[in-house]
Design a protein around this motif. Sequence first.
Motif, mmCIF file in Angstrom:
data_model
loop_
_atom_site.group_PDB
_atom_site.id
_atom_site.type_symbol
_atom_site.label_atom_id
_atom_site.label_comp_id
_atom_site.label_asym_id
_atom_site.label_seq_id
_atom_site.Cartn_x
_atom_site.Cartn_y
_atom_site.Cartn_z
ATOM 1 N N HIS A 224 0.654 -1.567 -0.321
ATOM 2 C CA HIS A 224 -0.177 0.294 0.033
ATOM 3 C C HIS A 224 0.594 1.064 -0.113
ATOM 4 C CE1 HIS A 224 -2.342 -3.125 1.637
ATOM 5 N NE2 HIS A 224 -3.391 -2.449 1.479
ATOM 6 N N ALA A 225 1.903 0.937 -0.779
ATOM 7 C CA ALA A 225 3.015 2.411 -0.252
ATOM 8 C C ALA A 225 2.322 4.092 -0.788
ATOM 9 C CB ALA A 225 4.288 1.902 -1.623
ATOM 10 N N GLU A 226 1.332 3.350 -2.334
ATOM 11 C CA GLU A 226 1.008 4.792 -2.803
ATOM 12 C C GLU A 226 0.089 5.282 -1.387
ATOM 13 O OE1 GLU A 226 0.131 3.059 -6.239
ATOM 14 O OE2 GLU A 226 1.961 2.908 -6.080
ATOM 15 N N GLU A 227 -1.295 4.764 -0.548
ATOM 16 C CA GLU A 227 -1.949 5.343 0.352
ATOM 17 C C GLU A 227 -0.985 5.472 1.369
ATOM 18 O OE1 GLU A 227 -5.132 2.129 -0.473
ATOM 19 O OE2 GLU A 227 -2.751 1.603 -1.367
ATOM 20 N N LEU A 228 -0.299 5.444 2.264
ATOM 21 C CA LEU A 228 1.075 5.095 3.031
ATOM 22 C C LEU A 228 0.558 6.547 3.770
ATOM 23 C CD1 LEU A 228 2.258 3.536 5.114
ATOM 24 C CD2 LEU A 228 4.517 4.492 4.161
ATOM 25 N N THR A 229 0.555 7.482 3.469
ATOM 26 C CA THR A 229 0.691 8.791 4.247
ATOM 27 C C THR A 229 -0.797 9.172 5.026
ATOM 28 O OG1 THR A 229 2.027 9.506 2.200
ATOM 29 C CG2 THR A 229 0.876 11.408 3.813
ATOM 30 N N ASP A 230 -1.672 8.834 4.057
ATOM 31 C CA ASP A 230 -3.146 8.477 4.123
ATOM 32 C C ASP A 230 -3.270 7.626 5.685
ATOM 33 O OD1 ASP A 230 -3.927 10.312 3.061
ATOM 34 O OD2 ASP A 230 -4.415 9.666 1.106
ATOM 35 N N LEU A 231 -2.609 5.991 5.505
ATOM 36 C CA LEU A 231 -2.779 5.119 6.483
ATOM 37 C C LEU A 231 -1.915 5.451 7.513
ATOM 38 C CD1 LEU A 231 -3.461 2.578 3.403
ATOM 39 C CD2 LEU A 231 -5.366 3.855 4.429
ATOM 40 N N ARG A 232 -0.625 5.670 7.469
ATOM 41 C CA ARG A 232 0.217 5.453 8.636
ATOM 42 C C ARG A 232 -0.659 5.484 9.823
ATOM 43 N NH1 ARG A 232 3.813 9.604 6.075
ATOM 44 N NH2 ARG A 232 5.588 7.977 5.644
ATOM 45 N N ASP A 233 -1.353 6.165 10.519
ATOM 46 C CA ASP A 233 -2.151 6.118 11.298
ATOM 47 C C ASP A 233 -3.340 5.684 11.770
ATOM 48 O OD1 ASP A 233 -0.833 9.138 11.920
ATOM 49 O OD2 ASP A 233 -3.091 10.220 11.915
ATOM 50 N N HIS A 234 -3.552 4.769 10.353
ATOM 51 C CA HIS A 234 -4.512 3.356 10.997
ATOM 52 C C HIS A 234 -3.436 1.726 11.402
ATOM 53 C CE1 HIS A 234 -7.853 6.864 10.126
ATOM 54 N NE2 HIS A 234 -7.923 7.029 8.980
ATOM 55 N N ILE A 235 -2.993 2.089 10.157
ATOM 56 C CA ILE A 235 -1.574 1.358 10.918
ATOM 57 C C ILE A 235 -1.432 0.791 11.937
ATOM 58 C CG2 ILE A 235 0.188 -0.054 9.699
ATOM 59 C CD1 ILE A 235 0.319 1.234 6.541
ATOM 60 N N ALA A 236 -0.632 2.093 12.447
ATOM 61 C CA ALA A 236 0.067 2.188 13.597
ATOM 62 C C ALA A 236 -1.409 1.441 14.364
ATOM 63 C CB ALA A 236 0.112 3.784 14.394
ATOM 64 N N ALA A 237 -2.952 1.914 14.747
ATOM 65 C CA ALA A 237 -3.837 2.079 15.840
ATOM 66 C C ALA A 237 -3.958 0.869 15.587
ATOM 67 C CB ALA A 237 -4.595 2.752 14.964
ATOM 68 N N GLY A 238 -3.861 0.097 14.343
ATOM 69 C CA GLY A 238 -4.508 -1.470 14.200
ATOM 70 C C GLY A 238 -2.920 -2.318 14.479
ATOM 71 N N PHE A 239 -2.280 -2.116 14.709
ATOM 72 C CA PHE A 239 -1.043 -2.980 14.946
ATOM 73 C C PHE A 239 -1.089 -2.966 16.629
ATOM 74 C CE2 PHE A 239 3.262 -2.192 16.751
ATOM 75 C CZ PHE A 239 3.603 -3.204 17.309
ATOM 76 N N GLN A 240 -0.867 -1.707 16.983
ATOM 77 C CA GLN A 240 -0.926 -1.388 18.145
ATOM 78 C C GLN A 240 -2.161 -1.961 19.520
ATOM 79 O OE1 GLN A 240 0.688 1.602 20.826
ATOM 80 N NE2 GLN A 240 -1.623 3.150 20.732
ATOM 81 N N GLU A 241 -3.677 -2.171 18.119
ATOM 82 C CA GLU A 241 -4.335 -2.657 19.311
ATOM 83 C C GLU A 241 -4.695 -4.098 19.053
ATOM 84 O OE1 GLU A 241 -6.530 0.157 20.603
ATOM 85 O OE2 GLU A 241 -7.972 -1.248 21.134
ATOM 86 N N ALA A 242 -3.157 -4.555 18.596
ATOM 87 C CA ALA A 242 -3.760 -5.598 18.496
ATOM 88 C C ALA A 242 -2.393 -6.360 19.162
ATOM 89 C CB ALA A 242 -3.203 -6.145 16.711
ATOM 90 N N VAL A 243 -1.606 -5.656 19.291
ATOM 91 C CA VAL A 243 -0.529 -5.777 21.131
ATOM 92 C C VAL A 243 -1.260 -5.406 22.374
ATOM 93 C CG1 VAL A 243 1.442 -4.964 21.397
ATOM 94 C CG2 VAL A 243 1.808 -5.894 19.000
#
Length: 331
Positions: A224-243
């Motif tokens: 998802h390299a192209e959308e990374l700027t828009d997705l960073r916060d959501h990826i961080a949140a998804g990763f953190q919530e799982a952990v």
Amino acid sequence: MILGIESSCDETAAAVVEDGRRLRSSIVASQVEIHHRYGGVVPELASRKHIETILPVVTQALDQAGVAPGDIEALAVTQGPGLVGSLLVGFSFAKGYAYGLGIPWVGVNHLEGHIHSAFLDEHPPDFPFVALLVSGGHTALYHVTSFTAAELMGQTRDDAVGEAYDKVAKVMGLGYPGGAVIDRRAAAGDPARVPFKRPFLDKNGFDFSFSGIKSAVNRFVQSHAEELTDLRDHIAAGFQEAVVDVLTHKLLAAAKQQGCGRIAVVGGVAANRRLRERVRSAGAAQGLAVHIPSVAFCGDNAAMIAAVGYHYLQQGMRGGLGDDVYSRNLR
Ligand code: KG4
Ligand code: ZN
């Protein structure tokens, strides 16, 4: 009056602690700026920086405590686990300093230090309690029964949770160290937008595994390299919530198995806001007493080392000039 010294990784720290838990001073000199551009700790640079920093940091700790070297009655220093070159600086300095002052000293296990950070708090835990240790190098659950006894209940089979935070930040181009950045980014994201599978390993067991989720985040970022700027916060949140889900679940399950009414979270990742919040609310819902040190004592510091040393010195343990550091956990 104990002088504590810590140099196991990329922080040079010294602290003066009275009676095992009364903090007189705590100085932590971080090397983050030096290692930042390499995306991780460079051991050789860390050792060199410790050499430059150790004496000023100790002097500052004594000044802040309002004591002279002659007022120090004993010394406690991190012996391992950690980077050998880094450990050697603090350890050798401590030997020489104690020898010069003619005072007793003792080598301390860094992980025991993190557990003891819970005792530096205004309301320290009673025994027994279950401690979740989450740092850059370790992730483990302990049943702590006294100041000097803890039974290992489970630990990570691959990456430490802090290491996973750091790597996830790195693949998203958020720099090093990554824990605090992911914490901040996640607060602005929606954890349901980019969900990740909870790395439970075995839902009834107390071992952990974080290399899978780390790779899953990496794969998602690459595709998802192209959308990374828009997705960073959501990826961080998804990763953190799982952990955080897994850490909270296992900590509470471990307390339940031990029939123990007290839990603690310690180590650098214990500074994580979401983890603190989730453990506090889940613990309260189960009627457990929750102990999480103030953020200043979650990361590496020397006050926690002095706190451990106090108990070993009281038991008559002494370091000798022939003692050496160790890189991997022994005790
Ligand atoms: O305990 P520590 O200072 O050093 C070790 O003994 O490893 O832990 C450092 C780790 C790093 O991986 C760092 O990214 C992580 O703690 N960390 C955090 C946060 N602050 C530091 N992880 C998640 N959220 C944070 N707010
Ligand atoms: Zn540590």
